[in-house]
Design a protein around this motif. Structure first.
Motif, mmCIF file in Angstrom:
data_model
loop_
_atom_site.group_PDB
_atom_site.id
_atom_site.type_symbol
_atom_site.label_atom_id
_atom_site.label_comp_id
_atom_site.label_asym_id
_atom_site.label_seq_id
_atom_site.Cartn_x
_atom_site.Cartn_y
_atom_site.Cartn_z
ATOM 1 N N CYS A 285 0.892 -1.138 -0.010
ATOM 2 C CA CYS A 285 -0.120 -0.001 -0.093
ATOM 3 C C CYS A 285 0.754 1.193 0.169
ATOM 4 N N ALA A 286 2.119 1.148 0.826
ATOM 5 C CA ALA A 286 2.773 2.401 0.917
ATOM 6 C C ALA A 286 3.591 2.512 -0.379
ATOM 7 N N LEU A 287 3.845 1.448 -0.863
ATOM 8 C CA LEU A 287 4.872 1.544 -2.014
ATOM 9 C C LEU A 287 4.195 2.024 -3.488
ATOM 10 N N ASN A 288 3.093 1.478 -3.343
ATOM 11 C CA ASN A 288 2.125 1.480 -4.847
ATOM 12 C C ASN A 288 0.968 2.107 -4.833
ATOM 13 N N GLY A 289 0.499 2.273 -3.540
ATOM 14 C CA GLY A 289 -1.299 2.884 -3.437
ATOM 15 C C GLY A 289 -1.090 4.226 -3.885
ATOM 16 N N GLY A 290 -0.305 5.181 -3.603
ATOM 17 C CA GLY A 290 -0.423 6.496 -4.189
ATOM 18 C C GLY A 290 -1.570 7.360 -3.452
ATOM 19 N N GLU A 291 -1.540 8.585 -3.837
ATOM 20 C CA GLU A 291 -2.229 9.800 -3.388
ATOM 21 C C GLU A 291 -2.320 10.223 -1.956
ATOM 22 N N ASP A 292 -1.038 9.874 -1.296
ATOM 23 C CA ASP A 292 -0.986 9.970 0.116
ATOM 24 C C ASP A 292 -0.463 11.644 0.202
ATOM 25 N N TYR A 293 0.048 12.279 -0.769
ATOM 26 C CA TYR A 293 0.573 13.552 -0.979
ATOM 27 C C TYR A 293 1.448 14.244 0.396
ATOM 28 N N GLU A 294 2.157 13.030 0.727
ATOM 29 C CA GLU A 294 3.314 13.446 1.664
ATOM 30 C C GLU A 294 4.490 13.892 0.937
ATOM 31 N N LEU A 295 5.468 14.333 1.454
ATOM 32 C CA LEU A 295 6.930 14.659 0.867
ATOM 33 C C LEU A 295 7.859 13.833 0.862
ATOM 34 N N LEU A 296 8.428 13.433 -0.033
ATOM 35 C CA LEU A 296 9.754 12.512 -0.268
ATOM 36 C C LEU A 296 10.766 13.318 -0.454
ATOM 37 N N PHE A 297 12.004 13.292 0.404
ATOM 38 C CA PHE A 297 13.107 14.082 0.102
ATOM 39 C C PHE A 297 14.346 13.584 0.854
ATOM 40 N N THR A 298 15.460 14.041 0.031
ATOM 41 C CA THR A 298 16.680 13.500 0.654
ATOM 42 C C THR A 298 17.598 14.786 1.289
ATOM 43 N N ILE A 299 18.409 14.464 2.300
ATOM 44 C CA ILE A 299 19.020 15.338 3.206
ATOM 45 C C ILE A 299 20.427 14.946 3.157
ATOM 46 N N ARG A 300 21.268 15.905 3.426
ATOM 47 C CA ARG A 300 22.762 15.449 3.610
ATOM 48 C C ARG A 300 22.820 14.938 5.135
ATOM 49 N N GLN A 301 24.034 13.984 4.738
ATOM 50 C CA GLN A 301 24.144 13.239 6.424
ATOM 51 C C GLN A 301 24.354 14.294 7.329
ATOM 52 N N ASN A 302 25.005 15.301 7.071
ATOM 53 C CA ASN A 302 25.415 16.391 8.187
ATOM 54 C C ASN A 302 23.952 17.074 8.834
ATOM 55 N N ASP A 303 22.618 16.756 8.268
ATOM 56 C CA ASP A 303 21.644 17.278 8.845
ATOM 57 C C ASP A 303 20.980 16.191 9.533
ATOM 58 N N TYR A 304 21.446 15.130 9.634
ATOM 59 C CA TYR A 304 20.672 14.051 10.554
ATOM 60 C C TYR A 304 20.355 14.345 11.916
ATOM 61 N N GLU A 305 21.061 15.129 12.720
ATOM 62 C CA GLU A 305 20.939 15.341 13.850
ATOM 63 C C GLU A 305 19.712 16.378 14.115
ATOM 64 N N LYS A 306 19.565 17.155 12.964
ATOM 65 C CA LYS A 306 18.634 18.338 12.970
ATOM 66 C C LYS A 306 17.115 17.606 12.612
ATOM 67 N N VAL A 307 17.070 16.404 12.033
ATOM 68 C CA VAL A 307 15.838 15.949 11.541
ATOM 69 C C VAL A 307 15.343 14.824 12.204
#
Ligand SMILES: [Mg+2]
Length: 348
Positions: A285-307
């Motif tokens: 459902c998560a992989l192929n369901g769709g229409e969740d309108y969440e955001l998928l994004f990448t961050i630098r490893q240095n930002d790990y602590e902030k997130v």
């Protein structure tokens, strides 16, 4: 003389939605020096001096994108606006205006159309977006809604679908698969209603997933959180077609592979229970369901602590070299290639 009988090398069904877009737009030229990005991201980017203007459009067709048997009209109007604003958010931008095109068949009453507009008005009010124009026409069959959303973003804040870099962390907002679980329930009730029109729909206790499907929200709050913690994603897309399809876009735009960890994918308990009751793997459902309108994004490893302690954001994997492929590490530890099924209406 043009040869209209010349056989094209592909059919639309073979190309699918994204293949068709690539095929139809491959010869498009830009004539304006301020066009920064055209087709191929969540929104087009135009340089207007001190910032970028973002433009995006979605088309919703009755019978393809929504079903009048269970889609309340007010929710439909709201959703039509919300999904467009989501594309502006995916560029790390702020939506400001919409234009609305609507095609209505004579099956619809004035009251029905007013309900749709009330839904659009509510979404505009919530997100402080101005409805500034559009077009209204009659339609032979069914309802057609086409919305253009306009927004802005500071030039140094714009995010594209890539490129991300190897080892950057893959994050997702909220939880996934809920909209599809809601759709499963609504489709089940519709099928039962066809057999027994006197039945009362049995949807109680499942409000969360129903709302996920019927009334999604653009994650403008996540854009604000990322600004507050001074994290600029290196790549970003919104999840309209499912996690699998969207991560493949990020990989393609980055010329990289990725590893997603099944156990890290956020799935709400209600989604989980409903998927199980339909004998569907919640991860599917998560992989192929769709229409969740969440955001998928990448961050630098240095930002790990902030997130890492932001409750609304889950870190679900990392980017890899392209040669490693696009993979899901399952809960049992095996490596499975991610294939996007998505909601590709054009593919058989
Ligand atoms: Mg999008």
């Amino acid at each position: 003389m043009t040869d209209n009988n010349k056989k094209p090398s592909h059919t639309i069904a073979e190309l699918g939605e994204f293949g068709l877009i690539d095929y139809l737009t491959k010869n498009l030229e830009h004539f304006q020096p301020n066009t920064v990005t055209g087709v191929g991201d969540d929104a087009a980017v135009i340089d207007i001096g001190d910032k970028y203007l973002l433009l995006t459009k979605d088309l919703l067709l009755e019978g393809i994108h929504f079903d009048m048997t269970y889609q309340p009209l007010r929710h439909l109007g709201y959703k039509a606006v919300a999904v467009n604003l989501s594309d502006i958010c995916a560029m790390n931008g702020t939506p400001t205006h919409i234009l609305v095109g609507i095609g209505i068949s004579n099956r619809y009453t004035l009251e029905a159309v007013e309900e749709i507009y009330e839904g659009m008005r509510l979404a505009c009010e919530k997100y402080k977006v101005d409805f500034v124009g559009g077009d209204t026409t009659s339609s032979v069959q069914g309802l057609v809604l086409s919305i253009t959303a306009i927004g802005t973003v500071k030039k140094d804040k714009v995010t594209y679908r890539g490129p991300a870099l190897p080892n950057e962390l893959i994050c997702v907002s909220g939880d996934l698969g809920g909209a599809y679980a809601g759709l499963l329930l609504l489709e089940r009730e519709k099928a039962e209603f066809k057999v027994n029109p006197d039945m009362q729909p049995d949807l109680q206790g499942n409000e969360y997933v129903l709302e996920r499907f019927l009334k999604p929200e653009p994650r403008q709050d996540i854009i604000r959180i990322l600004q507050d913690i001074h994290v600029k994603p290196t790549a970003m897309i919104d999840i309209s077609d499912g996690l699998a399809s969207e991560i493949k876009h990020i990989c393609k735009h980055s010329d990289l592979g990725c590893a997603l960890y099944e156990e890290k994918i956020p799935i709400d308990q209600q989604t989980y229970d409903i998927a199980r009751s339909f004998n569907i793997d919640p991860t599917t459902c998560a992989l192929n369901g769709g229409e969740d309108y969440e955001l998928l994004f990448t961050i630098r490893q240095n930002d790990y602590e902030k997130v890492k302690n932001i409750p609304e954001i889950s870190i679900i994997g990392h980017m890899t070299e392209k040669s490693a492929g696009i993979n899901l590490i399952t809960k049992s530890g095996s490596l499975v290639e991610i294939k996007a099924q998505g909601w590709d209406h054009l593919k058989k």
